[in-house]
Motif scaffolding. Structure first.
Motif, PDB file in Angstrom:
ATOM      1  N   SER A   1       0.725  -1.229  -0.033  1.00 28.91           N
ATOM      2  CA  SER A   1       0.017   0.085   0.009  1.00 28.91           C
ATOM      3  C   SER A   1       0.858   1.152  -0.051  1.00 28.91           C
ATOM      4  O   SER A   1       1.896   1.477   0.473  1.00 28.91           O
ATOM      5  N   ALA A   2       0.215   2.310  -0.585  1.00 27.32           N
ATOM      6  CA  ALA A   2       0.958   3.498  -0.431  1.00 27.32           C
ATOM      7  C   ALA A   2      -0.052   4.646   0.368  1.00 27.32           C
ATOM      8  O   ALA A   2      -1.238   4.528  -0.025  1.00 27.32           O
ATOM      9  N   ASP A   3       0.433   4.935   1.533  1.00 33.35           N
ATOM     10  CA  ASP A   3      -0.444   5.627   2.393  1.00 33.35           C
ATOM     11  C   ASP A   3      -0.149   7.165   2.624  1.00 33.35           C
ATOM     12  O   ASP A   3       1.157   7.519   2.901  1.00 33.35           O
ATOM     13  N   PHE A   4      -0.769   8.016   2.083  1.00 33.53           N
ATOM     14  CA  PHE A   4      -0.501   9.480   1.959  1.00 33.53           C
ATOM     15  C   PHE A   4      -1.066   9.744   3.274  1.00 33.53           C
ATOM     16  O   PHE A   4      -2.170   9.584   3.831  1.00 33.53           O
ATOM     17  N   ILE A   5      -0.135  10.737   4.103  1.00 32.87           N
ATOM     18  CA  ILE A   5      -0.423  10.900   5.241  1.00 32.87           C
ATOM     19  C   ILE A   5      -0.400  12.541   5.454  1.00 32.87           C
ATOM     20  O   ILE A   5       0.392  12.990   5.024  1.00 32.87           O
ATOM     21  N   ASP A   6      -1.577  13.069   6.022  1.00 36.23           N
ATOM     22  CA  ASP A   6      -1.736  14.452   6.266  1.00 36.23           C
ATOM     23  C   ASP A   6      -2.264  14.441   7.613  1.00 36.23           C
ATOM     24  O   ASP A   6      -3.476  14.741   7.885  1.00 36.23           O
ATOM     25  N   TYR A   7      -1.502  14.551   8.506  1.00 32.73           N
ATOM     26  CA  TYR A   7      -1.726  14.962  10.150  1.00 32.73           C
ATOM     27  C   TYR A   7      -0.165  14.921  11.069  1.00 32.73           C
ATOM     28  O   TYR A   7       0.498  14.417  10.537  1.00 32.73           O
ATOM     29  N   GLY A   8      -0.599  15.664  12.132  1.00 29.45           N
ATOM     30  CA  GLY A   8       0.602  15.663  12.959  1.00 29.45           C
ATOM     31  C   GLY A   8       1.629  16.354  12.765  1.00 29.45           C
ATOM     32  O   GLY A   8       1.795  17.475  12.029  1.00 29.45           O
ATOM     33  N   GLU A   9       2.855  16.274  13.335  1.00 32.77           N
ATOM     34  CA  GLU A   9       4.021  16.951  13.665  1.00 32.77           C
ATOM     35  C   GLU A   9       5.038  16.858  12.287  1.00 32.77           C
ATOM     36  O   GLU A   9       5.960  17.554  11.917  1.00 32.77           O
ATOM     37  N   GLY A  10       4.845  15.640  11.593  1.00 29.61           N
ATOM     38  CA  GLY A  10       5.424  15.477  10.389  1.00 29.61           C
ATOM     39  C   GLY A  10       5.904  14.198  10.298  1.00 29.61           C
ATOM     40  O   GLY A  10       5.566  13.017  11.036  1.00 29.61           O
ATOM     41  N   ALA A  11       6.907  13.738   9.302  1.00 34.77           N
ATOM     42  CA  ALA A  11       7.339  12.437   9.259  1.00 34.77           C
ATOM     43  C   ALA A  11       8.082  11.836  10.364  1.00 34.77           C
ATOM     44  O   ALA A  11       8.924  12.471  10.989  1.00 34.77           O
ATOM     45  N   PRO A  12       8.015  10.549  10.515  1.00 39.89           N
ATOM     46  CA  PRO A  12       8.953   9.837  11.424  1.00 39.89           C
ATOM     47  C   PRO A  12      10.443  10.390  11.577  1.00 39.89           C
ATOM     48  O   PRO A  12      10.827  10.187  10.525  1.00 39.89           O
ATOM     49  N   GLY A  13      11.229  10.815  12.354  1.00 36.94           N
ATOM     50  CA  GLY A  13      12.438  11.287  12.386  1.00 36.94           C
ATOM     51  C   GLY A  13      12.373  12.973  12.444  1.00 36.94           C
ATOM     52  O   GLY A  13      13.666  13.415  12.403  1.00 36.94           O
ATOM     53  N   GLY A  14      11.283  13.374  12.445  1.00 33.58           N
ATOM     54  CA  GLY A  14      11.166  14.786  12.803  1.00 33.58           C
ATOM     55  C   GLY A  14      11.137  15.671  11.326  1.00 33.58           C
ATOM     56  O   GLY A  14      10.547  15.089  10.278  1.00 33.58           O
ATOM     57  N   GLY A  15      11.068  17.004  11.658  1.00 31.92           N
ATOM     58  CA  GLY A  15      10.484  17.757  10.546  1.00 31.92           C
ATOM     59  C   GLY A  15       9.008  18.207  10.823  1.00 31.92           C
ATOM     60  O   GLY A  15       8.359  17.789  11.301  1.00 31.92           O
ATOM     61  N   SER A  16       8.703  19.328  10.004  1.00 41.03           N
ATOM     62  CA  SER A  16       7.550  19.871  10.262  1.00 41.03           C
ATOM     63  C   SER A  16       6.575  19.654   9.215  1.00 41.03           C
ATOM     64  O   SER A  16       5.521  20.089   9.200  1.00 41.03           O
ATOM     65  N   ASN A  17       6.945  19.092   7.980  1.00 37.93           N
ATOM     66  CA  ASN A  17       6.159  18.605   6.965  1.00 37.93           C
ATOM     67  C   ASN A  17       5.241  17.524   7.184  1.00 37.93           C
ATOM     68  O   ASN A  17       5.962  16.402   7.595  1.00 37.93           O
ATOM     69  N   ASP A  18       4.038  17.419   7.343  1.00 38.43           N
ATOM     70  CA  ASP A  18       3.088  16.325   7.495  1.00 38.43           C
ATOM     71  C   ASP A  18       2.482  15.926   6.493  1.00 38.43           C
ATOM     72  O   ASP A  18       1.711  14.803   6.458  1.00 38.43           O
ATOM     73  N   ASP A  19       3.124  16.129   5.130  1.00 38.89           N
ATOM     74  CA  ASP A  19       2.478  15.556   3.786  1.00 38.89           C
ATOM     75  C   ASP A  19       3.523  14.685   3.205  1.00 38.89           C
ATOM     76  O   ASP A  19       4.501  15.056   2.583  1.00 38.89           O
ATOM     77  N   TYR A  20       3.362  13.348   3.639  1.00 38.48           N
ATOM     78  CA  TYR A  20       4.439  12.362   2.823  1.00 38.48           C
ATOM     79  C   TYR A  20       3.715  10.797   2.818  1.00 38.48           C
ATOM     80  O   TYR A  20       2.472  10.820   2.891  1.00 38.48           O
TER      81      TYR A  20
END
Length: 149
Positions: A51-70
């Motif tokens: 599966s490909a899961d578009f994530i749009d929530y929270g503080e960001g991708a695992p490992g840090g960062g402020s971008n929550d679109d991954y």
């Protein structure tokens, strides 16, 4: 007996008056003008092994960062095959990401930067035999328009 009933009614009326007022006030409070939307969605291979899961929530991708679109690219079957996810933003192809890690393992991929309201996110996921397989199979895809970025 009559005095007890009248006294009981008086207490009940006082309780309604005291407890009813805040409830009436709470009903007049304006609702927030905008509620954040979770634009997350997922696309599965037709055999349900990736599966490909578009994530749009929270503080960001695992490992840090402020971008929550991954995207989380999942290889959900221990079957000797890998998966490849493909991404588009507003119809522009952004590339692909391979995951051959096996049963229930995922990799994080961020090809988008920050998705804004009204942009279309497109995902495709396929089963592949290795990172260089040019004949993907069991593909499925979906496109969604972001409500609030």
């Amino acid at each position: 007996m009559r005095k007890k009933i009248i006294a009981g009614l008086g207490v009940a009326a006082t309780a309604v008056a005291l407890w009813g007022a805040p409830a009436a006030q709470a009903q007049t409070v304006a609702a927030p003008s905008a509620v954040a939307a979770d634009d997350s969605f997922m696309v599965w291979t037709t055999d349900l092994c990736g599966s490909a899961d578009f994530i749009d929530y929270g503080e960001g991708a695992p490992g840090g960062g402020s971008n929550d679109d991954y995207i989380e690219v999942w290889d959900t079957c221990g079957d000797g095959h890998g998966v490849r996810a493909y991404a588009w933003l507003d119809g522009t192809y952004l590339g692909s990401k391979y995951n051959g890690n096996g049963n229930l393992q995922y990799v994080v991929w961020d090809p988008f930067g920050n998705v804004t309201a009204g942009q279309s996110v497109g995902l495709k996921i396929c089963l592949v035999d290795g990172a260089n397989d040019t004949t993907p199979s069991n593909c499925d895809e979906s496109t969604r328009t972001s409500e609030d970025g």
